[in-house]
Write a protein that holds these residues in place. Structure first.
Motif, PDB file in Angstrom:
ATOM      1  N   UNK A   3      18.356  -1.786   0.025  1.00 47.61           N
ATOM      2  CA  UNK A   3      17.516  -0.454  -0.968  1.00 47.61           C
ATOM      3  C   UNK A   3      16.418  -1.363  -1.766  1.00 47.61           C
ATOM      4  N   UNK A   4      17.378  -2.791  -2.921  1.00 49.80           N
ATOM      5  CA  UNK A   4      16.605  -3.556  -3.871  1.00 49.80           C
ATOM      6  C   UNK A   4      16.126  -4.208  -2.644  1.00 49.80           C
ATOM      7  N   UNK A   8      12.146  -3.860  -4.372  1.00 45.71           N
ATOM      8  CA  UNK A   8      11.138  -4.803  -5.153  1.00 45.71           C
ATOM      9  C   UNK A   8       9.939  -5.148  -4.636  1.00 45.71           C
ATOM     10  N   UNK A   9      10.356  -4.762  -3.287  1.00 50.14           N
ATOM     11  CA  UNK A   9       8.234  -5.273  -2.797  1.00 50.14           C
ATOM     12  C   UNK A   9       8.154  -3.598  -2.877  1.00 50.14           C
ATOM     13  N   UNK A  10       8.444  -3.006  -2.575  1.00 48.20           N
ATOM     14  CA  UNK A  10       7.836  -1.133  -3.588  1.00 48.20           C
ATOM     15  C   UNK A  10       7.092  -1.381  -4.364  1.00 48.20           C
ATOM     16  N   UNK A  11       7.274  -2.014  -5.742  1.00 44.38           N
ATOM     17  CA  UNK A  11       7.196  -1.855  -6.619  1.00 44.38           C
ATOM     18  C   UNK A  11       5.789  -3.530  -6.944  1.00 44.38           C
ATOM     19  N   UNK A  16       0.368  -4.878  -7.169  1.00 49.25           N
ATOM     20  CA  UNK A  16      -0.910  -5.244  -6.848  1.00 49.25           C
ATOM     21  C   UNK A  16      -2.072  -4.588  -6.797  1.00 49.25           C
ATOM     22  N   UNK A  17      -1.379  -2.828  -6.132  1.00 52.39           N
ATOM     23  CA  UNK A  17      -2.579  -2.443  -6.297  1.00 52.39           C
ATOM     24  C   UNK A  17      -3.547  -2.091  -7.908  1.00 52.39           C
TER      25      UNK A  17
END
Length: 81
Positions: A3-4, A8-11, A16-17
């Motif tokens: 989940x982490x 972290x990838x989502x963050x 980046x966006x």
């Protein structure tokens, strides 16, 4: 994948966006770099003769330097520091 890892990838994707939008709209004061320069009192223009920084500005710059030095050592040594 944990989940982490997903978080972290989502963050990173969110960062980046946000940074990408800030880079492409070319407005002053919208990128992370411009905010860091403003927060830590390093946002003077080239050719400008900056005035002597106050003690508060020197303290903020030292905090930035210490954090960046620690973070670099932390990543390069696998968490020893």
């Amino acid at each position: 994948m944990s989940v982490f890892t997903v978080l972290w990838l989502g963050w990173l994707a969110y960062f980046a966006i946000v940074e990408g939008v800030a880079l492409f709209n070319s407005k002053p004061g919208d990128t992370l770099s411009e905010h860091v320069w403003m927060w830590f009192g390093t946002n003077f223009k080239r050719g400008e003769n900056p005035r002597q920084p106050s003690g508060w500005t020197r303290g903020r710059r030292f905090i930035l330097l210490a954090f960046m030095a620690w973070l670099t050592l932390h990543f390069l040594t696998g968490g020893i520091f």
